[in-house]
Scaffold this motif. Structure first.
Motif, short mmCIF file in Angstrom:
data_model
loop_
_atom_site.label_atom_id
_atom_site.label_comp_id
_atom_site.label_asym_id
_atom_site.label_seq_id
_atom_site.Cartn_x
_atom_site.Cartn_y
_atom_site.Cartn_z
N ARG A 1 56.66 71.93 53.03
CA ARG A 1 56.47 71.70 54.63
C ARG A 1 57.79 71.06 54.96
N ILE A 2 58.37 71.31 56.08
CA ILE A 2 59.32 70.51 56.69
C ILE A 2 58.93 70.07 58.12
N ASP A 3 58.55 69.01 58.54
CA ASP A 3 57.83 68.47 59.73
C ASP A 3 59.35 68.13 60.61
N LEU B 1 69.85 71.00 56.31
CA LEU B 1 68.84 70.89 55.28
C LEU B 1 69.23 71.34 54.04
N HIS C 1 69.52 68.97 50.67
CA HIS C 1 68.92 69.22 49.32
C HIS C 1 69.48 70.22 48.40
N VAL D 1 58.49 78.17 52.58
CA VAL D 1 58.87 76.75 53.54
C VAL D 1 58.04 76.97 54.84
N PHE E 1 58.17 75.46 58.35
CA PHE E 1 58.44 74.75 59.45
C PHE E 1 57.42 74.40 60.34
N SER F 1 66.02 80.32 55.44
CA SER F 1 65.44 79.85 54.15
C SER F 1 65.62 80.62 52.91
N LEU G 1 58.94 67.38 53.91
CA LEU G 1 60.32 66.59 54.07
C LEU G 1 60.16 66.38 56.03
N TYR H 1 62.34 65.72 59.46
CA TYR H 1 63.76 65.67 60.24
C TYR H 1 63.43 65.37 61.50
#
Ligand code: SF4
Lengths: 417, 163
Positions: free
Chosen positions: A159-161, A179, A183, A193, A195, A215, A258, A260
Motif C-alpha cells: 500500500r502506498i499512502d 517512487l 525503490h 499496489v 494507492f 505500476s 509506504l 508519500y
C-alpha cells in the motif's frame, strides 16, 4: 482477517475465499489484445478449435502501428480484421480509436470489480477504476480465447499512502517516477499496489490512470485505486453494464506500506536507460534535446494536453526541437479540439499525430537516429526503444515536456508558470 | 511422485545466468537449450543434472527478462521443480505455462543443501527428505494438469479435445 480489494475480486470470481499466494483459475470479464492479435491468432490456430469460447469478452484495439506503416503491419491488421469477422467478435476498434489503455476505460470495459487480462504489459492501467487488471503472454491469450479461463496467483499487496497536495508544476507522473527512483524497478514485483491515503481521493481519474499504468514499471502485477465517488461519476454514461464495487477491508493484510507527501515532491526525470534512474529536474536541466513526445498510454489524456498547452500558450517550440503530440484516443482528440488545447499546440509548432502508440515502441512516426535525445511522457526509456541503440530517452511529465520543447533543453516547468 | 537430488543456489538468480542472453535469439529445441542451462552460474550443472532433480534457491528466482527459454532450458534438462522463497512474476507464469513446477517453501530452502535426496508429492503439497517433510502451498489440480501435460498449449489442446 480482512481482505484486500484484489483478494475480494479474485475470490468472488473463483467462487471461494482466497488469500495471497494461492493459485486460482477464473473466467475473466475482458480479454484485451492489440496489433499482437495477429501473432495470437497463429497460436490459437494450433489449438485445433474453430471458435473462440466467448467472443463478447474479447476486445481488440488496433493501436500500436496505426495506420499501418509497412506491408507486414498491413498484413497483420488485415488478418486481425478477417479473424474478427470470422469469429463474430463485437468489440473491435480499428485505427480510428486510440491506445487500448485509454479506449477500454472510455468505452466502459474497465469497471470496478472486473477481472481484465490483456496481452500488453500496461494492462494494470484499469486498476485506476478499481478493476483487477494484469498483463499476460500471447500463448496464454490464445488459450484464454479458446477456454474462457485463466490461472492467476493471488498477489500480496503493497500500500502506498498519499497525503498532501501537489505543488504547481508537479503531477502524478512525477510521483510515479519518484517512487520508482526511490525503490527500484522491482519494488512491487509480483505484487498488487494499492494507492491509498487521504490524497488518493483528490487525484483525478486521469492521474490515477497514470499511476496505475506506471505500476507496471514497478514490476507490479496490478496497481489500483479503491473506487470512490469520483470513479462512479466518471463511469456514468460509460459503463457497459452492471458492476460490483470491491473495497479493501480496514484490517486487510498489506505486505508493506509506504507513505508519500505529495507536497514535498518536485518535478522528476527518469534518465537513460532504465526507468529507475530518476533524478530531480534540477540535476538534468539544461541537457539539449532533439525531440519531445507528448502522449502515450501514460500521459496522453486531456489534462496532459492542457498542462502542456498552458506552457505553450503564447510561446513557440524551440527551433532545434521536433515536438510530437499524440492524443491518447479519439475521444481525447475531440475534447482537445473543443477545449482549444490542440490549437495552442499547433500554433506553437507541435506536430499532431493520429491517436495510437506513435514512436513509443520504436516502430514508426518519429524514430530517432544515433546520438539523438528525446524527452518523452511515456513509460519506458530502455536502450533503443525509440530507435537507434545510441539514442537516449528521458521520461517526464507533460508540463516538463512542454517546458523542454520551448527551451530546447530539459527545463523546469515551474519556470514557465 | 518422483525423486531427485538438490542443486542449491542463492537469492536473485536472474534469467541471464539461467539462460545467457547471447543465445536468446537463436532458435533451439529444448534439449539444446538445456546444454546452456545455468551456464554462467554453475558450469557443472548442465553436464551433471539428472532427470528429476530439484533446484532450491532463495528469493526472486528468475528475475530479469521475460525470455521463456529460462524456464524451457531447466525443463529440458530434466529439472522437475524449482523450490524458492519467491519467484519473479513473469518467470512464475512462464514456468508453469511451459510445464516446470515452481514451488514456494521457506522451510525447505532453509533446510536443504546441495546433493540432498528429495521426493516431491504434488498431491499432498510436500517435499520430503531425510531432513524432514516440508509443505508448500498445494498446487490446484489444473496447475498439476498443466505441468503433467507439459505446458499450457498441450494442456489446453487436450482439454478442448475432451469437451
Ligand atoms: S503507448 Fe507505448 S507503452 Fe502504451 S501501449 Fe502503446 S507502446 Fe505500450
Amino acid at each position: 482477517m480482512g481482505k484486500t480489494l484484489t483478494e475480494k475480486i479474485l475470490g468472488r470470481k473463483a467462487g471461494k475465499d482466497v488469500q495471497a499466494g494461492e493459485v486460482i483459475t477464473v473466467s475473466p470479464d475482458t480479454i484485451l489484445s492489440h496489433d499482437n492479435s495477429a501473432a495470437i491468432i497463429q497460436e490459437f490456430r494450433k489449438l485445433g478449435v474453430k471458435k473462440v469460447r466467448a467472443p463478447e469478452k474479447i476486445v481488440i484495439v488496433l493501436d500500436h502501428i496505426v495506420p499501418a506503416s509497412d506491408e507486414k503491419y498491413a498484413q497483420n491488421h488485415k488478418s486481425i480484421r478477417e479473424f474478427v469477422a470470422e469469429q463474430g467478435i463485437p468489440h473491435f476498434f480499428d485505427i480510428n480509436a486510440g491506445i487500448c489503455h485509454q479506449v477500454l476505460p472510455e468505452q466502459g470495459f474497465a469497471l470496478p470489480g472486473k477481472v481484465i487480462v490483456g496481452s500488453d504489459s500496461h494492462t494494470p492501467s484499469y486498476g485506476a477504476l478499481g478493476a483487477f487488471a494484469t498483463g499476460i503472454g500471447r500463448t496464454e491469450t490464445a488459450c484464454t480465447w479458446a477456454t474462457d479461463e485463466i490461472w492467476l496467483r493471488v498477489p500480496e499487496t503493497m500500500r502506498i499512502d498519499l497525503s498532501g497536495r501537489f505543488r504547481a508544476g508537479v503531477f502524478a507522473k512525477d510521483l510515479s517516477l519518484k517512487l520508482i527512483g526511490d525503490h527500484g524497478a522491482e519494488m512491487a514485483n509480483y505484487k498488487a499496489v494499492e494507492f491509498a491515503g487521504p490524497a488518493a481521493g483528490d487525484l483525478s481519474v486521469g492521474a490515477r490512470l497514470t499511476l496505475a499504468n506506471m505500476s507496471a514499471e514497478m514490476g507490479a502485477k496490478t496497481g489500483y485505486f479503491v473506487p470512490d465517488e469520483k470513479t462512479l461519476k466518471w463511469l456514468e454514461g460509460r459503463a457497459r453494464g452492471p458492476f460490483v464495487v470491491a473495497l479493501s477491508d480496514p484490517d486487510a493484510r498489506f505486505e508493506s506500506i509506504l507513505a508519500y507527501d505529495l507536497g514535498a515532491l518536485e518535478p522528476q526525470v527518469a534518465c537513460p536507460h532504465t526507468v529507475d534512474n530518476v533524478k530531480p529536474i534540477g540535476a538534468v536541466a539544461g541537457k539539449p534535446v532533439n525531440q519531445v513526445l507528448i502522449g502515450t498510454c501514460t500521459n496522453g489524456r486531456l489534462e496532459d494536453l492542457e498542462a502542456a498547452a498552458a506552457i505553450f500558450k503564447g510561446r513557440k517550440v524551440h527551433s532545434g526541437v521536433r515536438v510530437l503530440v499524440i492524443p491518447a484516443s479519439w475521444e481525447v482528440y475531440r475534447e482537445a479540439l473543443k477545449s482549444g488545447a490542440l490549437a495552442v499546440l499547433v500554433d506553437a509548432g507541435c506536430v499532431i499525430l493520429n491517436s495510437g502508440c506513435g514512436p513509443c515502441l520504436g516502430a514508426h512516426e518519429g524514430i530517432m537516429a544515433a546520438g539523438e535525445i528525446c524527452l518523452s511522457t511515456s513509460n519506458r526509456n530502455f536502450r533503443g526503444r525509440m530507435g537507434h541503440r545510441d539514442s537516449e530517452i528521458y521520461l517526464a511529465s507533460p508540463a516538463t515536456a512542454a517546458a523542454t520543447a520551448v527551451a530546447g533543453k530539459i527545463a523546469d516547468p515551474r519556470e514557465f508558470a | 511422485m518422483s525423486q531427485g537430488k538438490v542443486w542449491k543456489y542463492g537469492d536473485n538468480v536472474n534469467t541471464d545466468v539461467i539462460f545467457p542472453g547471447r543465445y536468446t535469439y537463436q532458435i533451439m529445441p529444448p534439449e539444446e537449450t538445456a546444454k546452456h542451462a545455468l551456464e554462467d552460474l554453475d558450469p557443472e550443472f548442465a553436464g551433471s543434472v539428472r532427470s528429476g532433480d530439484v533446484i532450491v534457491a532463495g528469493k526472486n528466482f528468475g528475475c530479469g527478462s521475460s525470455r521463456e527459454q529460462a524456464a524451457a532450458c531447466l525443463k529440458g534438462a530434466g529439472v522437475q521443480a524449482v523450490v524458492a522463497r519467491s519467484f519473479a512474476r513473469i518467470y512464475f507464469r512462464n514456468a508453469i505455462n511451459l510445464g516446470l513446477a515452481v514451488l514456494q517453501c521457506d522451510e525447505a530452502v532453509d533446510a536443504l543443501e546441495k546433493g540432498d535426496a528429495v521426493e516431491l508429492d504434488f498431491a499432498k503439497g510436500e517435499i520430503r527428505s531425510a531432513k524432514g517433510a516440508f509443505r508448500f502451498l498445494p498446487l490446484p489440480d489444473f496447475v498439476i494438469g498443466i505441468l503433467e501435460a507439459g505446458g499450457l498449449l498441450e494442456y489446453t489442446k487436450k482439454k478442448l479435445a475432451k469437451e
